[in-house]
Design a protein around this motif. Structure first.
Motif, PDB file in Angstrom:
ATOM      1  N   GLU A  27       0.830  -1.202   0.000  1.00 63.31           N
ATOM      2  CA  GLU A  27       0.000   0.000   0.000  1.00 63.31           C
ATOM      3  C   GLU A  27       0.869   1.259   0.000  1.00 63.31           C
ATOM      4  O   GLU A  27       0.571   2.235  -0.703  1.00 63.31           O
ATOM      5  N   GLU A  28       1.934   1.253   0.796  1.00 63.88           N
ATOM      6  CA  GLU A  28       2.818   2.417   0.851  1.00 63.88           C
ATOM      7  C   GLU A  28       3.494   2.668  -0.493  1.00 63.88           C
ATOM      8  O   GLU A  28       3.670   3.812  -0.916  1.00 63.88           O
ATOM      9  N   CYS A  29       3.883   1.606  -1.188  1.00 63.22           N
ATOM     10  CA  CYS A  29       4.594   1.746  -2.456  1.00 63.22           C
ATOM     11  C   CYS A  29       3.657   1.991  -3.630  1.00 63.22           C
ATOM     12  O   CYS A  29       4.100   2.418  -4.702  1.00 63.22           O
ATOM     13  N   GLY A  30       2.387   1.687  -3.439  1.00 60.94           N
ATOM     14  CA  GLY A  30       1.439   1.853  -4.524  1.00 60.94           C
ATOM     15  C   GLY A  30       1.547   0.786  -5.591  1.00 60.94           C
ATOM     16  O   GLY A  30       1.099   0.995  -6.731  1.00 60.94           O
ATOM     17  N   LEU A  31       2.125  -0.358  -5.252  1.00 62.28           N
ATOM     18  CA  LEU A  31       2.249  -1.441  -6.224  1.00 62.28           C
ATOM     19  C   LEU A  31       0.915  -2.168  -6.383  1.00 62.28           C
ATOM     20  O   LEU A  31       0.223  -2.424  -5.393  1.00 62.28           O
ATOM     21  N   PRO A  32       0.557  -2.542  -7.590  1.00 61.85           N
ATOM     22  CA  PRO A  32      -0.679  -3.314  -7.777  1.00 61.85           C
ATOM     23  C   PRO A  32      -0.500  -4.731  -7.242  1.00 61.85           C
ATOM     24  O   PRO A  32       0.564  -5.343  -7.417  1.00 61.85           O
ATOM     25  N   TYR A  33      -1.528  -5.254  -6.589  1.00 61.80           N
ATOM     26  CA  TYR A  33      -1.433  -6.622  -6.089  1.00 61.80           C
ATOM     27  C   TYR A  33      -2.804  -7.255  -5.999  1.00 61.80           C
ATOM     28  O   TYR A  33      -3.819  -6.575  -5.860  1.00 61.80           O
ATOM     29  N   ASN A  34      -2.794  -8.569  -6.094  1.00 61.93           N
ATOM     30  CA  ASN A  34      -3.992  -9.377  -5.900  1.00 61.93           C
ATOM     31  C   ASN A  34      -3.832 -10.184  -4.618  1.00 61.93           C
ATOM     32  O   ASN A  34      -2.750 -10.731  -4.350  1.00 61.93           O
ATOM     33  N   LEU A  35      -4.892 -10.274  -3.860  1.00 62.06           N
ATOM     34  CA  LEU A  35      -4.864 -11.013  -2.598  1.00 62.06           C
ATOM     35  C   LEU A  35      -5.200 -12.481  -2.852  1.00 62.06           C
ATOM     36  O   LEU A  35      -6.192 -12.800  -3.495  1.00 62.06           O
ATOM     37  N   VAL A  36      -4.339 -13.361  -2.327  1.00 56.83           N
ATOM     38  CA  VAL A  36      -4.592 -14.799  -2.369  1.00 56.83           C
ATOM     39  C   VAL A  36      -4.700 -15.266  -0.916  1.00 56.83           C
ATOM     40  O   VAL A  36      -3.680 -15.439  -0.241  1.00 56.83           O
ATOM     41  N   PRO A  37      -5.911 -15.432  -0.385  1.00 51.47           N
ATOM     42  CA  PRO A  37      -6.051 -15.802   1.030  1.00 51.47           C
ATOM     43  C   PRO A  37      -5.443 -17.169   1.324  1.00 51.47           C
ATOM     44  O   PRO A  37      -5.603 -18.116   0.548  1.00 51.47           O
ATOM     45  N   VAL A  38      -4.737 -17.245   2.444  1.00 51.68           N
ATOM     46  CA  VAL A  38      -4.185 -18.506   2.946  1.00 51.68           C
ATOM     47  C   VAL A  38      -4.780 -18.695   4.339  1.00 51.68           C
ATOM     48  O   VAL A  38      -4.280 -18.131   5.319  1.00 51.68           O
ATOM     49  N   ASN A  39      -5.852 -19.443   4.423  1.00 49.89           N
ATOM     50  CA  ASN A  39      -6.551 -19.611   5.697  1.00 49.89           C
ATOM     51  C   ASN A  39      -5.745 -20.559   6.586  1.00 49.89           C
ATOM     52  O   ASN A  39      -5.824 -21.782   6.459  1.00 49.89           O
ATOM     53  N   ILE A  40      -4.980 -19.979   7.491  1.00 51.06           N
ATOM     54  CA  ILE A  40      -4.074 -20.786   8.314  1.00 51.06           C
ATOM     55  C   ILE A  40      -4.816 -21.619   9.347  1.00 51.06           C
ATOM     56  O   ILE A  40      -4.274 -22.594   9.861  1.00 51.06           O
ATOM     57  N   GLY A  41      -6.061 -21.245   9.656  1.00 51.49           N
ATOM     58  CA  GLY A  41      -6.859 -22.037  10.589  1.00 51.49           C
ATOM     59  C   GLY A  41      -7.435 -23.287   9.959  1.00 51.49           C
ATOM     60  O   GLY A  41      -7.789 -24.241  10.658  1.00 51.49           O
ATOM     61  N   LYS A  42      -7.504 -23.301   8.619  1.00 54.84           N
ATOM     62  CA  LYS A  42      -8.024 -24.469   7.899  1.00 54.84           C
ATOM     63  C   LYS A  42      -6.919 -25.305   7.262  1.00 54.84           C
ATOM     64  O   LYS A  42      -7.212 -26.324   6.642  1.00 54.84           O
ATOM     65  N   GLY A  43      -5.669 -24.832   7.367  1.00 49.98           N
ATOM     66  CA  GLY A  43      -4.554 -25.618   6.853  1.00 49.98           C
ATOM     67  C   GLY A  43      -4.176 -25.326   5.421  1.00 49.98           C
ATOM     68  O   GLY A  43      -3.455 -26.123   4.796  1.00 49.98           O
ATOM     69  N   GLN A  45      -1.991 -23.480   4.395  1.00 50.33           N
ATOM     70  CA  GLN A  45      -0.533 -23.336   4.312  1.00 50.33           C
ATOM     71  C   GLN A  45       0.175 -24.645   3.991  1.00 50.33           C
ATOM     72  O   GLN A  45       1.374 -24.644   3.696  1.00 50.33           O
ATOM     73  N   PHE A  46      -0.554 -25.753   4.045  1.00 43.69           N
ATOM     74  CA  PHE A  46       0.044 -27.055   3.748  1.00 43.69           C
ATOM     75  C   PHE A  46      -0.288 -27.551   2.347  1.00 43.69           C
ATOM     76  O   PHE A  46       0.118 -28.651   1.965  1.00 43.69           O
ATOM     77  N   LYS A  47      -1.025 -26.766   1.582  1.00 47.01           N
ATOM     78  CA  LYS A  47      -1.361 -27.181   0.232  1.00 47.01           C
ATOM     79  C   LYS A  47      -0.111 -27.178  -0.645  1.00 47.01           C
ATOM     80  O   LYS A  47       0.728 -26.272  -0.533  1.00 47.01           O
ATOM     81  N   PRO A  48       0.046 -28.167  -1.511  1.00 44.60           N
ATOM     82  CA  PRO A  48       1.264 -28.264  -2.331  1.00 44.60           C
ATOM     83  C   PRO A  48       1.559 -27.003  -3.133  1.00 44.60           C
ATOM     84  O   PRO A  48       2.725 -26.611  -3.268  1.00 44.60           O
ATOM     85  N   GLU A  49       0.524 -26.352  -3.649  1.00 49.40           N
ATOM     86  CA  GLU A  49       0.759 -25.162  -4.462  1.00 49.40           C
ATOM     87  C   GLU A  49       1.324 -24.008  -3.634  1.00 49.40           C
ATOM     88  O   GLU A  49       2.081 -23.172  -4.151  1.00 49.40           O
ATOM     89  N   PHE A  50       0.953 -23.967  -2.344  1.00 45.56           N
ATOM     90  CA  PHE A  50       1.529 -22.930  -1.487  1.00 45.56           C
ATOM     91  C   PHE A  50       2.942 -23.313  -1.047  1.00 45.56           C
ATOM     92  O   PHE A  50       3.849 -22.475  -1.024  1.00 45.56           O
TER      93      PHE A  50
END
Length: 235
Positions: A27-43, A45-50
């Protein structure tokens, strides 16, 4: 900001103190970005693609489609991401070596101490299945010591390294939870002033609000979530 950044950065994220570091920087840099949620309560973070981009199964991580030489690059570990974005944009991470060393010192102080110790303070004060007085006292006292270090550093400074930098972004998400950590900001007036200054920055507020609706207001509440977050072993 690089004038030729046309494709958005993918931010793998969950609204936590570590995630906020990167949403604030973007946000400070003004760079464009897309959010990819990683729900750490549902796991998530253990998906192979992540795991392919963050082998330590921790968020945040980024994929920049316009990395060095115009080729995509993935970066994990919040401190490394902040440094990368600072170098990429030339913002909030000084090019002059002496000043950069100073920012690195306080960035690594956060990564190695302020974040992990405050995280343990949260755990034993809020989430542990039984209150262990020794652990609560141990980490609450260490949090207090670290706030004292930060308070001394901020004496006569608006920001941790004088000029606003990634060191401040790394610390703000953790420091704003001082009440849950059993601290009294009256003991740390310089930290209190810095917090007020930081939380008056529009980009900081926007970064903290990113993905706000994803977060469970009750926090880590179910046995399943606690097992995923606090019962991890090698896989």
């Amino acid at each position: 900001m690089p004038a030729n950044q046309t494709k958005p950065i993918e931010l793998y994220y969950w609204p936590t103190p570590n995630g906020w570091k990167i949403s604030i920087m973007l946000e400070e840099c003004g760079l464009p970005y897309n959010l990819v949620p990683v729900n750490i309560g549902k796991g998530d973070q253990f998906k192979p693609e992540f795991l392919a981009i963050s082998p330590n199964n921790r968020m945040p991580a980024i994929v920049d489609p316009e990395g060095p030489d115009g080729r995509p690059i993935s970066v994990f570990e919040s401190g490394a991401i902040l440094q990368y974005l600072g170098r990429k944009t030339g913002m909030f991470y000084p090019a002059e070596e002496r000043a950069r060393v100073g920012v690195d010192e306080w960035l690594f102080w956060q990564m190695g101490g302020f974040g992990p110790m405050l995280g343990q303070t949260h755990h034993f004060r809020l989430y542990a299945p039984e209150k262990i007085p020794y652990a609560v006292e141990r980490y609450t006292n260490e949090a207090n010591r670290l706030y004292g270090v930060l308070n001394k550093r901020l004496e006569g400074r608006d920001y941790i390294c004088g000029a606003y930098s990634i060191a401040d972004m790394a610390c703000i998400g953790w420091a704003k939870g001082w009440e849950k950590q059993g601290q009294d900001l009256k003991q740390f007036p310089n930290v209190a002033r810095w917090l007020e200054t930081m939380l008056a920055r529009p980009a900081v507020l926007r970064g903290i609000k990113v993905g706000e609706s994803l977060r469970n207001p009750a926090g880590i509440s179910t046995p399943e979530e606690k097992a995923i977050l606090f019962g991890q072993k090698a896989r």
